[in-house]
Design a protein around this motif. Structure first.
Motif, PDB file in Angstrom:
ATOM      1  N   ALA A  24     -28.383  60.680  30.923  1.00  0.00           N
ATOM      2  CA  ALA A  24     -28.908  61.687  29.983  1.00  0.00           C
ATOM      3  C   ALA A  24     -27.881  62.032  28.915  1.00  0.00           C
ATOM      4  O   ALA A  24     -28.227  62.164  27.737  1.00  0.00           O
ATOM      5  CB  ALA A  24     -29.343  62.936  30.739  1.00  0.00           C
ATOM      6  N   LEU A  40     -31.190  68.711  28.457  1.00  0.00           N
ATOM      7  CA  LEU A  40     -32.413  68.078  28.933  1.00  0.00           C
ATOM      8  C   LEU A  40     -33.385  69.166  29.374  1.00  0.00           C
ATOM      9  O   LEU A  40     -33.045  69.992  30.222  1.00  0.00           O
ATOM     10  CB  LEU A  40     -32.094  67.165  30.112  1.00  0.00           C
ATOM     11  CG  LEU A  40     -33.279  66.494  30.798  1.00  0.00           C
ATOM     12  CD1 LEU A  40     -33.901  65.449  29.876  1.00  0.00           C
ATOM     13  CD2 LEU A  40     -32.842  65.868  32.105  1.00  0.00           C
ATOM     14  N   PHE A  58     -35.263  66.210  25.121  1.00  0.00           N
ATOM     15  CA  PHE A  58     -34.024  66.874  24.733  1.00  0.00           C
ATOM     16  C   PHE A  58     -34.353  68.021  23.794  1.00  0.00           C
ATOM     17  O   PHE A  58     -35.203  67.887  22.922  1.00  0.00           O
ATOM     18  CB  PHE A  58     -33.070  65.889  24.052  1.00  0.00           C
ATOM     19  CG  PHE A  58     -32.571  64.828  24.979  1.00  0.00           C
ATOM     20  CD1 PHE A  58     -31.896  65.159  26.140  1.00  0.00           C
ATOM     21  CD2 PHE A  58     -32.771  63.493  24.700  1.00  0.00           C
ATOM     22  CE1 PHE A  58     -31.440  64.185  27.005  1.00  0.00           C
ATOM     23  CE2 PHE A  58     -32.312  62.508  25.547  1.00  0.00           C
ATOM     24  CZ  PHE A  58     -31.652  62.859  26.705  1.00  0.00           C
ATOM     25  N   TYR A  93     -31.606  59.125  38.623  1.00  0.00           N
ATOM     26  CA  TYR A  93     -31.885  57.972  37.771  1.00  0.00           C
ATOM     27  C   TYR A  93     -31.915  56.765  38.677  1.00  0.00           C
ATOM     28  O   TYR A  93     -30.962  56.504  39.410  1.00  0.00           O
ATOM     29  CB  TYR A  93     -30.807  57.809  36.698  1.00  0.00           C
ATOM     30  CG  TYR A  93     -31.140  56.750  35.678  1.00  0.00           C
ATOM     31  CD1 TYR A  93     -31.959  57.049  34.603  1.00  0.00           C
ATOM     32  CD2 TYR A  93     -30.647  55.460  35.805  1.00  0.00           C
ATOM     33  CE1 TYR A  93     -32.281  56.077  33.658  1.00  0.00           C
ATOM     34  CE2 TYR A  93     -30.960  54.485  34.870  1.00  0.00           C
ATOM     35  CZ  TYR A  93     -31.780  54.805  33.798  1.00  0.00           C
ATOM     36  OH  TYR A  93     -32.101  53.846  32.869  1.00  0.00           O
ATOM     37  N   PHE A 102     -35.721  58.003  34.970  1.00  0.00           N
ATOM     38  CA  PHE A 102     -35.463  59.254  35.665  1.00  0.00           C
ATOM     39  C   PHE A 102     -36.565  59.508  36.683  1.00  0.00           C
ATOM     40  O   PHE A 102     -37.735  59.175  36.455  1.00  0.00           O
ATOM     41  CB  PHE A 102     -35.379  60.409  34.661  1.00  0.00           C
ATOM     42  CG  PHE A 102     -34.184  60.320  33.765  1.00  0.00           C
ATOM     43  CD1 PHE A 102     -32.948  60.802  34.182  1.00  0.00           C
ATOM     44  CD2 PHE A 102     -34.284  59.735  32.513  1.00  0.00           C
ATOM     45  CE1 PHE A 102     -31.836  60.703  33.365  1.00  0.00           C
ATOM     46  CE2 PHE A 102     -33.189  59.638  31.682  1.00  0.00           C
ATOM     47  CZ  PHE A 102     -31.962  60.112  32.111  1.00  0.00           C
TER      48      PHE A 102
END
Length: 121
Positions: A24, A40, A58, A93, A102
């Motif tokens: 991320a 995130l 995001f 992940y 994810f």
């Protein structure tokens, strides 16, 4: 008012694995977002064959009523309504034969659809 639960000593309600945070953060930086402010967003939305599905995106900064968690330098924003469904979850992940991405391991799920894209609590 946002709270930083992971740094304030409160019980952490959303966890992020180190590999998920690394992935991320790489994506955040490729979007030219400052990981010290941006983060995130993890949320739940209506949809999918089981009724609810996860969303991730995001955001430049948290909303005023978000809970903010920090794991491995990644900030995670969760709105109050979504927290009701995903409290206690772990964001990971995963890589495998069907691709990489994810994954949310949610202890509140009572059933998932066959493809694993939606759930019911």
């Amino acid at each position: 008012m946002s709270t930083d639960a992971a740094q304030s000593g409160e019980t952490t309600q959303i966890e992020v694995t180190e590999i998920a945070a690394e992935q991320a953060l790489d994506l955040l930086e490729s979007e030219d977002l400052d990981p010290g402010v941006a983060g995130l967003r993890l949320f739940v939305q209506q949809g999918g064959c089981a009724g609810l599905s996860y969303g991730m995106r995001f955001d430049d900064e948290p909303e005023s009523d978000d809970t903010v968690f920090t794991h491995h330098e990644l900030r995670v924003f969760v709105d109050p309504a979504s927290m009701n469904y995903i409290e206690g979850s772990v964001v990971d992940y995963e890589t495998g034969l069907q691709g990489a991405g994810f994954h949310v391991d949610n202890p509140n799920v009572v059933s998932e659809c066959g493809c694993g894209e939606s759930f019911r609590t």
